[in-house]
Design a protein around this motif. Structure first.
Motif, short mmCIF file in Angstrom:
data_model
loop_
_atom_site.label_atom_id
_atom_site.label_comp_id
_atom_site.label_asym_id
_atom_site.label_seq_id
_atom_site.Cartn_x
_atom_site.Cartn_y
_atom_site.Cartn_z
N LEU A 50 0.82 -1.21 0.00
CA LEU A 50 0.00 0.00 0.00
C LEU A 50 0.86 1.26 0.00
O LEU A 50 0.53 2.25 -0.66
N LEU A 51 1.96 1.23 0.74
CA LEU A 51 2.86 2.37 0.77
C LEU A 51 3.51 2.62 -0.60
O LEU A 51 3.58 3.75 -1.08
N VAL A 52 3.92 1.56 -1.27
CA VAL A 52 4.51 1.67 -2.60
C VAL A 52 3.47 2.20 -3.60
O VAL A 52 3.77 3.06 -4.43
N LEU A 53 2.23 1.71 -3.50
CA LEU A 53 1.17 2.18 -4.40
C LEU A 53 0.85 3.66 -4.15
O LEU A 53 0.63 4.41 -5.10
N ALA A 54 0.85 4.08 -2.90
CA ALA A 54 0.59 5.48 -2.58
C ALA A 54 1.69 6.37 -3.14
O ALA A 54 1.41 7.44 -3.71
N ILE A 55 2.93 5.96 -3.00
CA ILE A 55 4.05 6.74 -3.53
C ILE A 55 3.97 6.81 -5.05
O ILE A 55 4.20 7.86 -5.65
N LEU A 56 3.62 5.71 -5.69
CA LEU A 56 3.48 5.68 -7.15
C LEU A 56 2.35 6.60 -7.60
O LEU A 56 2.50 7.34 -8.59
N LEU A 57 1.23 6.57 -6.89
CA LEU A 57 0.10 7.42 -7.24
C LEU A 57 0.46 8.91 -7.10
O LEU A 57 0.13 9.72 -7.97
N ILE A 58 1.15 9.25 -6.05
CA ILE A 58 1.60 10.64 -5.87
C ILE A 58 2.58 11.04 -6.95
O ILE A 58 2.52 12.15 -7.50
N ALA A 59 3.48 10.14 -7.31
CA ALA A 59 4.46 10.43 -8.36
C ALA A 59 3.80 10.65 -9.71
O ALA A 59 4.27 11.44 -10.52
N LEU A 60 2.69 9.97 -9.98
CA LEU A 60 1.97 10.15 -11.24
C LEU A 60 1.08 11.40 -11.20
O LEU A 60 0.91 12.08 -12.21
N ALA A 61 0.50 11.70 -10.05
CA ALA A 61 -0.44 12.81 -9.96
C ALA A 61 0.27 14.17 -9.91
O ALA A 61 -0.25 15.15 -10.44
N TRP A 62 1.43 14.24 -9.30
CA TRP A 62 2.08 15.53 -9.11
C TRP A 62 2.38 16.26 -10.43
O TRP A 62 2.04 17.44 -10.57
N PRO A 63 2.95 15.62 -11.44
CA PRO A 63 3.20 16.35 -12.70
C PRO A 63 1.91 16.74 -13.43
O PRO A 63 1.91 17.65 -14.25
N ASN A 64 0.82 16.05 -13.13
CA ASN A 64 -0.44 16.31 -13.82
C ASN A 64 -1.44 17.07 -12.94
O ASN A 64 -2.64 17.05 -13.21
N ARG A 65 -0.96 17.75 -11.92
CA ARG A 65 -1.86 18.40 -10.97
C ARG A 65 -2.71 19.49 -11.62
O ARG A 65 -3.86 19.68 -11.24
N ALA A 66 -2.20 20.18 -12.61
CA ALA A 66 -2.99 21.22 -13.28
C ALA A 66 -4.15 20.60 -14.05
O ALA A 66 -5.27 21.13 -14.05
#
Length: 106
Positions: free
Chosen positions: A11-27
């Motif tokens: 779950l921790l790895v999935l959360a980090i992966l999700l944040i890593a994907l969402a951050w560049p696409n935040r706009a």
């Protein structure tokens, strides 16, 4: 830690992966709630007043996976207001040559 708590680690790895994907696409993610209401208002207006289809058909035509809260059709003013994900957008029929257009600031 991985052997003791494999599910927590996953779950921790999935959360980090999700944040890593969402951050560049935040706009893009921030603009998503506006898209739902604006698309629905514009397409419903075009379906109803440009193409001349009945209201029931146009409601089905603009149905999406993400539902809208309300759809108000002002037949007298040929204006449509759609509320989706907390954002409200309106579109109005401008004329035979112009069709429907989203109204600014709504």
């Amino acid at each position: 830690m991985i052997r003791r708590r494999p599910i927590l680690t996953l779950l921790l790895v999935l959360a980090i992966l999700l944040i890593a994907l969402a951050w560049p696409n935040r706009a893009h993610l921030a603009a998503f709630p506006d898209i739902i209401g604006a698309y629905t208002a514009k397409e419903y207006c075009s379906c109803r007043y440009v193409s001349g289809n009945p209201a029931a058909y146009c409601e089905g035509y603009v149905a999406q996976y993400v539902p809208i809260s309300s759809l108000l059709d002002d037949e007298a003013g040929k204006r449509v207001t759609a509320v989706g994900l907390g954002r409200s957008h309106s579109a109005a029929w401008l004329g035979e040559r112009q069709g429907c257009r989203l109204l600014p600031g709504e």
